[in-house]
Design an enzyme around this catalytic site. Sequence first.
Site, mmCIF file in Angstrom:
data_model
loop_
_atom_site.group_PDB
_atom_site.id
_atom_site.type_symbol
_atom_site.label_atom_id
_atom_site.label_comp_id
_atom_site.label_asym_id
_atom_site.label_seq_id
_atom_site.Cartn_x
_atom_site.Cartn_y
_atom_site.Cartn_z
ATOM 1 N N ASP A 1 1.739 -12.289 -88.844
ATOM 2 C CA ASP A 1 0.370 -12.468 -89.322
ATOM 3 C C ASP A 1 -0.625 -11.591 -88.573
ATOM 4 O O ASP A 1 -1.623 -11.144 -89.145
ATOM 5 C CB ASP A 1 -0.040 -13.933 -89.193
ATOM 6 C CG ASP A 1 0.457 -14.764 -90.358
ATOM 7 O OD1 ASP A 1 1.364 -14.300 -91.066
ATOM 8 O OD2 ASP A 1 -0.055 -15.884 -90.562
ATOM 9 N N ASP B 1 4.511 -18.021 -88.222
ATOM 10 C CA ASP B 1 3.679 -18.923 -89.019
ATOM 11 C C ASP B 1 4.315 -19.478 -90.289
ATOM 12 O O ASP B 1 4.421 -20.689 -90.451
ATOM 13 C CB ASP B 1 2.386 -18.202 -89.397
ATOM 14 C CG ASP B 1 1.519 -17.898 -88.192
ATOM 15 O OD1 ASP B 1 2.078 -17.647 -87.117
ATOM 16 O OD2 ASP B 1 0.293 -17.887 -88.325
ATOM 17 N N GLU C 1 -5.925 -15.292 -94.123
ATOM 18 C CA GLU C 1 -6.543 -15.837 -92.918
ATOM 19 C C GLU C 1 -7.773 -15.021 -92.551
ATOM 20 O O GLU C 1 -7.790 -13.797 -92.711
ATOM 21 C CB GLU C 1 -5.555 -15.817 -91.748
ATOM 22 C CG GLU C 1 -4.448 -16.835 -91.889
ATOM 23 C CD GLU C 1 -3.534 -16.868 -90.685
ATOM 24 O OE1 GLU C 1 -2.808 -17.863 -90.535
ATOM 25 O OE2 GLU C 1 -3.533 -15.904 -89.900
ATOM 26 N N SER D 1 -6.596 -18.427 -89.175
ATOM 27 C CA SER D 1 -5.547 -18.427 -88.171
ATOM 28 C C SER D 1 -5.819 -19.564 -87.208
ATOM 29 O O SER D 1 -6.968 -19.968 -86.992
ATOM 30 C CB SER D 1 -5.564 -17.094 -87.417
ATOM 31 O OG SER D 1 -4.853 -17.193 -86.205
#
Length: 552
Positions: A78, A120, A442, A468
């Site tokens: 991410d 994630d 995010e 996030s």
Amino acid sequence: MRSDNVTKGSERAPNRSLFYALGYTPEELERPLIGVVSAHSEIVPGHMHLDKVAEAVKAGVRMAGGTPILIPAIGVCDGIAMGHIGMKYSLASRELICDSVETMLMAHQLDGLVLVPNCDKIVPGMVMAAVRMDVPAIVCSGGPMLAGTYGGEEVSLSKMFEAVGSYKAGMITEEQLEDCTQNCCPGCGSCSGMYTANSKNCLCEASGIALPGNGTIPAVYAKRLQLAKHSGMAIMHLVKNNITARQIINERSIRNALACDMALGCSTNSVLHLLAIATEAGIPLNLELFNEVSAKTPNLCHLAPAGPTHMPDLFAAGGIPAVQAELAKKNLLDLDVLTVSGKTLGENIKGAKILNTKAIRPIEDPYSETGGLQILWGNIAPDGCVVKRSAVAPEMQQHSGPARVFNSEDEAISAIYAGKIVPGDVVVIRYEGPKGGPGMREMLNPTSALAGMGLDKCVALITDGRFSGASRGASIGHVSPEAASGGPIGLVEEGDTISIDIPNAKITLQVSDEVLAQRKAAYVQPEPNVKSGWLARYARMVTSANLGAVVK
């Protein structure tokens, strides 16, 4: 055993011949076949060492009488995907991972799974597959990264993103920015704060689908490899006793996970993923339950970005068992639930205690009497939205201000970097939801820019996208329904007043119903952001964030 379908009898001689082509022996095919699903790659710092973890798992499987079979899984970093089109693929990849694990399990008729993720979307994606198929399964993650150093202090990835905002505002030099860049992430593991990856790895442990230590043992410690070997041994106990994922993940264990979520101050993404896992497991779960658990669960931890401690501090302080032992003092956990250790939760945490109150506060002296997350409702979010209230400054728990409206993250970040956002503003970023993004990006870049510029205590941010776990401040995400589904967030206009009341779970667009009705009548839906590729298919099939953004 399920694997008998590919290893036993004359009709399966062709199948066996292909196992022999792989180098397996008749003796190995007499044993249970265990899929070791590893997300090892050379593009994710949290996954770069998973080859070592998976080998340790395989050793444990062999020691306990099974035959381990390595299977690959994809995984998005991410942090690397942040701030550009790549982030549209991150949440959506959760469904790909889930589907691919199901595919490999069923196509090859494996008897059990050891899931070796770390970051994630990979963790929940694998767990979703395990409960969907209801097979014996155990999670053994790769563990958290050590904290880095910058300016003589321990830091992690959230400080790096905030440093960009500080640099844009002229608060630090280019040399200082590069110093942080070189030193904030010192090596392998999931980034060291209570971000989404560590949140999910801790909640796997809290729900019983992973062994004690899974959430907090640092990636570089030998104990991580020992945990992997014990996970390989434990899967054999689960297979032999036909203990399946849904016997571990159920309504009782989900409530345990929610209590730990609130005590730890986990990422808001944990809401999405717990909803999705519950959906796959056939467990009723709604946003109201999050607030019900939060209302009676004290917040005991302020790990980065909420505070100065990091995952190794949590491990050294006693880890998840110590947190659970505190919660048990107020009867906030069901201690009789079964875990993959073969023991109950109560047996797992017997004798656990806090070893450092800087990382875990006693339940008699919490950071707050209520949990780290709060669900808000109001006319701008009829189906709810979520905020990590443990990372919100006291002065921003209640706030009203003018809306600054942007139809994409890119527009918003440009305005923030250009100094166009001022104290008191409420930044609204829409058309970034599961369907509208698509993929629900995010918003770590804009939240970190605000924090780095010193605006996190006077500016709020609201989005139908998500954040996030590294985000802090009054960052309110998952606004449902999203703009692309006709949600009221799509009707907000520049300068409208938005009022936020986190303690009372309210968020209100200060515009009359009559005016909103007029705006809705004149509303024109924008063209989709993505019209080709599998993201376009995802956008057609994905549900709302308040349902976990699962694909139907």
